[in-house]
Design a protein around this motif. Structure first.
Motif, PDB file in Angstrom:
ATOM      1  N   SER A  68    -100.040 -14.621  -9.102  1.00  0.00           N
ATOM      2  CA  SER A  68    -100.590 -13.249  -9.018  1.00  0.00           C
ATOM      3  C   SER A  68    -100.143 -12.423  -8.078  1.00  0.00           C
ATOM      4  O   SER A  68    -100.124 -12.999  -6.869  1.00  0.00           O
ATOM      5  CB  SER A  68    -102.040 -13.288  -9.022  1.00  0.00           C
ATOM      6  N   TRP A  69     -99.490 -11.450  -8.306  1.00  0.00           N
ATOM      7  CA  TRP A  69     -99.002 -10.484  -7.222  1.00  0.00           C
ATOM      8  C   TRP A  69     -99.899  -9.393  -7.083  1.00  0.00           C
ATOM      9  O   TRP A  69     -99.499  -8.714  -6.040  1.00  0.00           O
ATOM     10  CB  TRP A  69     -97.519  -9.808  -7.965  1.00  0.00           C
ATOM     11  N   THR A  70    -101.055  -9.222  -7.684  1.00  0.00           N
ATOM     12  CA  THR A  70    -102.032  -8.039  -7.498  1.00  0.00           C
ATOM     13  C   THR A  70    -102.344  -7.931  -5.929  1.00  0.00           C
ATOM     14  O   THR A  70    -102.204  -6.927  -5.560  1.00  0.00           O
ATOM     15  CB  THR A  70    -103.447  -8.396  -7.952  1.00  0.00           C
ATOM     16  N   LYS A  71    -102.425  -8.849  -5.048  1.00  0.00           N
ATOM     17  CA  LYS A  71    -102.945  -8.752  -3.697  1.00  0.00           C
ATOM     18  C   LYS A  71    -101.567  -8.750  -2.983  1.00  0.00           C
ATOM     19  O   LYS A  71    -101.592  -8.276  -1.574  1.00  0.00           O
ATOM     20  CB  LYS A  71    -103.653  -9.859  -3.056  1.00  0.00           C
ATOM     21  N   LYS A  72    -100.332  -9.137  -3.135  1.00  0.00           N
ATOM     22  CA  LYS A  72     -99.059  -9.221  -2.460  1.00  0.00           C
ATOM     23  C   LYS A  72     -98.321  -7.872  -2.753  1.00  0.00           C
ATOM     24  O   LYS A  72     -97.379  -7.398  -1.646  1.00  0.00           O
ATOM     25  CB  LYS A  72     -98.288 -10.275  -3.007  1.00  0.00           C
TER      26      LYS A  72
END
Length: 73
Positions: A68-72
């Motif tokens: 998941s890239w949401t927080k990155k």
């Protein structure tokens, strides 16, 4: 974009335009970095690895395609 690259994009396709381009750009010197890259990276796998290393050396972070890239981002 440097001056040589701008010349490549701004000139039309007429033969006189090609003559102007040849006067302004040393074609062999312009192409040499690409030729070196292809020589050093003979397959798509080598090329992807080389570009990834170059990006990481400039501060980019590798993200997993599966994570998941949401927080990155």
């Amino acid at each position: 974009m440097n001056d040589q690259e701008q010349d490549l994009y701004s000139l039309g396709s007429s033969s006189s335009s090609h003559d102007k381009l040849a006067d302004k750009v040393d074609i062999k010197a312009y192409a040499q970095p690409f030729i070196n890259f292809i020589t050093e990276n003979p397959t798509v796998f080598h090329a992807v690895s080389a570009v990834g290393k170059r990006l990481e050396s400039q501060g980019f972070k590798k993200l997993s395609e599966r994570g998941s890239w949401t927080k990155k981002l």
